[in-house]
Design an enzyme around this catalytic site. Structure first.
Site, PDB file in Angstrom:
ATOM      1  CE  LYS A  83      20.400 -31.339 -26.903  1.00 36.84           C
ATOM      2  NZ  LYS A  83      20.765 -32.767 -26.957  1.00 36.84           N
TER       3      LYS A  83
HETATM    4  O1  G3P Z   1      19.932 -35.930 -28.004  1.00 39.42           O
HETATM    5  C1  G3P Z   1      18.631 -35.740 -28.402  1.00 39.42           C
HETATM    6  C2  G3P Z   1      18.065 -36.860 -29.242  1.00 39.42           C
HETATM    7  O2  G3P Z   1      18.926 -37.159 -30.310  1.00 39.42           O
HETATM    8  C3  G3P Z   1      17.633 -38.064 -28.484  1.00 39.42           C
HETATM    9  O3  G3P Z   1      17.286 -39.139 -29.297  1.00 39.42           O
HETATM   10  O4  G3P Z   1      16.883 -41.573 -29.550  1.00 39.42           O
HETATM   11  O5  G3P Z   1      16.582 -40.481 -27.300  1.00 39.42           O
HETATM   12  O6  G3P Z   1      14.972 -40.076 -29.142  1.00 39.42           O
HETATM   13  P1  G3P Z   1      16.378 -40.368 -28.784  1.00 39.42           P
END
Ligand code: G3P
Length: 218
Positions: A83
């Site tokens: 990633k």
């Molecule tokens: O892993 C990336 C993403 O899904 C993060 O989500 O909830 O931290 O905005 P969030």
């Protein structure tokens, strides 16, 4: 649509993997920090539990550093997906790694232009963050619609749209209606997909009526 789970909690992943409905896992530096464990140990454990792509994010911000870290992450297992942040260095690393046959997930995508250039770099997946856009008062799902439309215009672009920063089942349904390839869900949202009060109520009624028959299926 493929379902990934967005967590580094291996107990949660194990339980969800047993359903047979999990296609992959995504992690990020914040999720690894939350686990309190070392990234190489966590990613190795996840890769052994889930055969699909397991995204592990580099922490370096320069091309050489990213390539060094990608080499370490790749060695963990064949199903590691490296990633990378959506930056010039991240996309350069994406292009190189894709050329080497390594799976890549370009993350922190917040615009259609960014998704287009990630696809040009050959990303296996691009991760637009719908929830974080919604939080700003922008419509994250409009971004998904734009990316799906753009990718559909160019069949040579093989990047899959991985909807990230998912907050609730409606995000998943909307993304599926738009034809997004993958959604990565926090464990609680993945579990919510099963739930409906009428299912619980209906099952309770069926079990009560069944018990009254005195029958067994054997
Ligand atoms: O892993 C990336 C993403 O899904 C993060 O989500 O909830 O931290 O905005 P969030």
């Amino acid at each position: 649509m493929k379902f990934f789970v967005d967590t580094a909690d291996t107990a949660d992943i194990k339980a969800l993997a047993e359903s047979g409905l999990l296609d992959g896992v995504t992690t990020n530096p914040s999720l690894i920090a939350k686990s309190g464990r070392k990234i190489l140990d966590v990613v190795a454990e996840i890769c052994a539990m889930v055969p699909g792509p397991v995204s592990a994010e580099v922490a370096a911000t320069d091309y050489d550093g990213m390539m060094r870290e990608a080499a370490v992450l790749q060695k963990i297992a064949d199903n590691v997906c490296v990633k990378l942040p959506l930056t010039p260095d991240g996309l350069r690393a994406c292009k190189t790694l894709t050329g080497d046959g390594v799976m890549t997930n370009v993350t922190l995508c917040f615009s259609a232009a960014q998704a287009l250039i990630a696809a040009k770099a050959g990303a296996t997946f691009v991760s637009p963050f719908v929830g974080r856009l919604d939080d700003l008062g922008q419509d994250g799902m409009e971004l998904i619609a734009d990316i799906v439309q753009i990718y559909d215009n160019y069949p040579a672009l093989t990047t899959e749209v991985l909807v990230a920063s998912v907050r609730h089942p409606i995000h998943v349904v909307q993304a599926a209606k738009l034809g997004a390839h993958v959604a990565t869900l926090p464990p609680n949202v993945l579990r919510m997909l099963y739930s409906h009060p009428l299912t619980d109520k209906g099952l309770a009624a069926f079990l009560k009526d069944w018990a009254a028959t005195g029958q067994t299926i054997a």
